[in-house]
Design an enzyme around this catalytic site. Structure first.
Site, short mmCIF file in Angstrom:
data_model
loop_
_atom_site.label_atom_id
_atom_site.label_comp_id
_atom_site.label_asym_id
_atom_site.label_seq_id
_atom_site.Cartn_x
_atom_site.Cartn_y
_atom_site.Cartn_z
N GLU A 161 -6.30 -8.38 -0.55
CA GLU A 161 -6.66 -8.45 0.87
C GLU A 161 -8.15 -8.23 1.02
O GLU A 161 -8.75 -7.41 0.32
CB GLU A 161 -5.96 -7.35 1.68
N GLU A 195 0.83 -1.22 0.00
CA GLU A 195 0.00 0.00 0.00
C GLU A 195 0.86 1.27 0.00
O GLU A 195 0.82 2.07 0.94
CB GLU A 195 -0.96 -0.01 1.19
C1 GLA Z 1 -4.07 -3.09 4.99
C2 GLA Z 1 -2.66 -3.63 5.09
C3 GLA Z 1 -2.52 -4.84 5.95
C4 GLA Z 1 -3.37 -4.73 7.18
C5 GLA Z 1 -4.79 -4.50 6.76
C6 GLA Z 1 -5.77 -4.47 7.90
O1 GLA Z 1 -4.77 -3.41 3.88
O2 GLA Z 1 -2.10 -3.88 3.85
O3 GLA Z 1 -1.17 -4.96 6.30
O4 GLA Z 1 -2.92 -3.67 7.96
O5 GLA Z 1 -4.88 -3.28 6.11
O6 GLA Z 1 -7.09 -4.39 7.44
#
Ligand code: GLA
Length: 630
Positions: A265, A110
């Site tokens: 994710e 991210e």
């Molecule tokens: C993000 C991050 C993860 C985690 C999630 C929690 O998407 O990439 O490492 O922190 O949030 O929802």
């Protein structure tokens, strides 16, 4: 997918690498038939790195250097940071790029944030020099004589700051462009470190929901696969409203490359970082995961496998919670979901062929956000995009979300709400699109400024006045408590017959060749055009003058597309609260029907289709039916 925050374990001290533990894990996974997406660890750096080289820490816009902590708190321009990332990436690549379990690189995590240190200031000045060539050209583009801000050399330019220049639109826009480009430059450096060790191993990086700070379309040719992290807040409002909001993001991600994406994710039940950690009700995890597949994802990954014992995300949902066993509601549901995904294996690789598109352009969003009028209380650009999207989705159509660098010639209908900024000759693209038979719905507040936020002179929408058959003469900002309405003109060609509320902004227009379909109902401009249509070449351009309510978009688009006979492959009337998506592969069509209602709906399997998942007839609450037509 693993290793994204493992740097301090992989390199506990500068130059001391400990990779054996990771190899053990990867081998174990491989022995059990499990593939691995391997991350580079640049998303959070070890303490020794910022202690020894403080320059890797970011400087904020007030020009203060940050302390160690959190994640994504490092400068993308810092030569030291780049060098340390190169070294650890190369180590990982040397050891694992050719490991048979490893199928994809997951670059960092991210990417986000900006830095205002001296390295970044210099990189910004170099970037401006390349963009403008001369300081005079920059002064001209940014209109710096206004308020006497003329620059005499690139060396004088500083990044925006709340303590200094923070209003000059040209500077703000170019800074945002630079932040995207500099992040991409860093991403390319990460790729350059791992590529040589296995040139055909693809790379991705996980993107975020509605993320303003980076223009994700610019990643199109940088990464091999687009992936993103989705955490909608289900059960907060009508599920279909959340589903449409999430669906728009899925479609945006898919549209960036026009190929399947990966849902990198999501969560099996609740997150721990939202205002309220709401559990996913029974079947919601299955429904929301299959929604990603329906919109073009080839994967369903979840953060996280096992709940961590401590630290910031100890209460975040996982497959295996602190209890540590499999006999839990969440694990049972995940097992059922796994079975459904197995059934859908053949859908992997199938693409989406959207006949219609909605324009959402990051730079336009930035420009509207900083335009200083006509409504500083909120211009609602994203809401306008969502209204067009929602109306098309209700018709069961697959929708691409595109920006002003995308090719529009393949679509039969293009909605372009609030096209405030025109860039990349998009006005020319729209002209030829309509003249060659395309249908365009252009929104209010369009064709106002160029890419430096300088107003077009000689009439607006710039270069589209003949296409739309009108000129916008003024635009009225409405107070939050105010509204106007759109009233049908008797006998209008779309057979619009209802009255619709409008808020936010009302453009006043003077028509030349356009036909008025609806007029304003109130204020001094009552009776003047509020919705128009104009024939241009072989196509037609509609102009929506005001921020009309959703019902207007639903009815207007249904009428326009109905007249043009544009419909989904499976031409059925969708029950309310049901999403339909279609994916194509080698002449086979997969139609996903998903019930986001809390009550069942009736969906009969049409002739020529067989069921791949679920069964026709009554589709239960949160149920998914996948049909296959060969
Ligand atoms: C993000 C991050 C993860 C985690 C999630 C929690 O998407 O990439 O490492 O922190 O949030 O929802």
């Amino acid at each position: 997918t693993m290793g994204m925050f493992a740097w301090s374990t992989l390199e506990p001290d500068e130059g001391r690498f400990e990779l054996d533990w990771l190899e053990d894990r990867i081998n174990t996974l491989h022995d059990n038939g499990i593939h691995v997406i391997l991350a580079t660890p640049s998303g959070a750096r070890p303490k020794w790195l910022s202690d020894r080289y403080p320059e890797v820490l970011r400087v904020d816009e007030t020009r203060h250097r940050q302390l160690f902590g959190g994640r994504h708190n490092h400068c993308f321009s810092s030569p030291v940071y780049r060098e340390k990332v190169r070294i650890i990436n190369e180590r990982l690549a040397q050891r694992f790029a050719k490991h048979p379990a490893v199928i994809l690189w997951h670059l960092s995590n991210e990417y986000c944030g900006e830095c205002h240190c001296e390295h970044c200031q210099q990189a910004f000045r170099d970037w401006l020099q390349r963009r403008y060539g001369s300081i005079d050209a920059l002064n001209d583009a940014w209109c710096t004589t206004f308020w006497s801000h003329t620059y005499h050399s690139f060396a004088q330019v500083e990044s925006p700051s709340s303590r200094g220049e923070h209003q000059m639109e040209g500077l703000l826009l170019d800074w945002k462009r630079f932040v995207t480009d500099q992040t991409i430059d860093f991403i390319k450096a990460e790729i350059a470190a791992v590529r040589p060790y296995h040139p055909s191993l693809p790379v991705t990086t996980n993107l975020m929901y509605s993320f303003d700070a980076l223009n994700y379309f610019k990643l199109k040719d940088v990464v091999d696969i687009i992936s993103w992290d989705t955490y909608p807040q289900w059960h907060k409002q009508a599920e279909i409203v959340t589903a449409l909001d999430n669906g728009l993001q899925h479609d945006l991600m898919r549209s960036i490359k026009g190929t399947p994406f990966l849902m990198m994710e999501s969560v099996t039940s609740a997150t721990n970082w939202q205002g309220v950690s709401k559990l996913k009700k029974p079947n919601m995890n299955r429904l929301s995961t299959l929604q990603a597949i329906a919109h073009g994802s080839d994967a369903a990954l979840f953060f996280q496998w096992r709940q961590s014992r401590g630290s910031v995300e100890k209460f975040h949902g996982a497959f295996v919670d602190h209890y540590g066993e499999q006999d839990t509601r969440v694990f049972d549901e995940a097992t059922l979901l796994g079975a459904a995904l197995q059934t859908l294996r053949e859908v992997i690789g199938a693409t989406v062929h959207a006949p219609v598109a909605v324009v959402y352009d990051w730079e336009n969003d930035w420009a509207i956000g900083g335009s200083h009028g006509p409504r500083n209380n909120g211009m609602k650009y994203k809401d306008a995009v969502k209204k067009s999207y929602t109306a098309l989705r209700k018709l069961g159509l697959d929708v691409d979300i595109i920006d002003m660098e995308c090719d529009i010639s393949k679509y039969r209908f293009v909605a372009a709400p609030m096209l405030y900024m025109l860039r990349n000759d998009f006005d020319t693209a729209l002209r030829s699109y309509v003249s060659q038979g395309g249908l365009l719905a252009l929104g209010y507040f369009s064709g106002i400024v160029d890419e430096s936020d300088r107003c077009f002179q000689g009439g607006m929408p710039h270069n589209l006045m003949d296409v739309t058959g009108l000129r916008m003469t003024e635009i009225d900002g409405l107070f939050d408590h105010e509204h106007n309405k759109l009233c049908p003109v008797n006998g209008n060609s779309l057979r619009m017959h209802k009255h619709y509320r409008c808020d936010t902004l009302c453009a006043l227009v003077k028509t030349s060749t356009a036909t008025t379909l609806m007029t304003y109902g109130k204020d001094f401009y009552a009776g003047t055009p509020a919705f128009t249509q104009n024939n241009y070449g072989n196509g037609s351009a509609y102009y929506i003058c005001a921020d009309a309510e959703q019902d207007f978009y639903d009815d207007a688009y249904a009428a326009i597309l109905g007249q043009a006979d544009i419909h989904a492959d499976l031409n059925i009337k969708l029950p309310e609260g049901v999403e339909m998506n279609t994916r194509h592969k080698e002449g086979v069509r997969y139609v996903f029907l998903q019930n986001f209602n809390t009550t069942p709906v009736q969906i009969d399997v049409p002739d020529g289709y067989e069921t791949l998942l679920g069964s026709g007839g009554e589709l239960g609450s949160f149920g998914t039916l996948v049909l296959k037509q060969s």
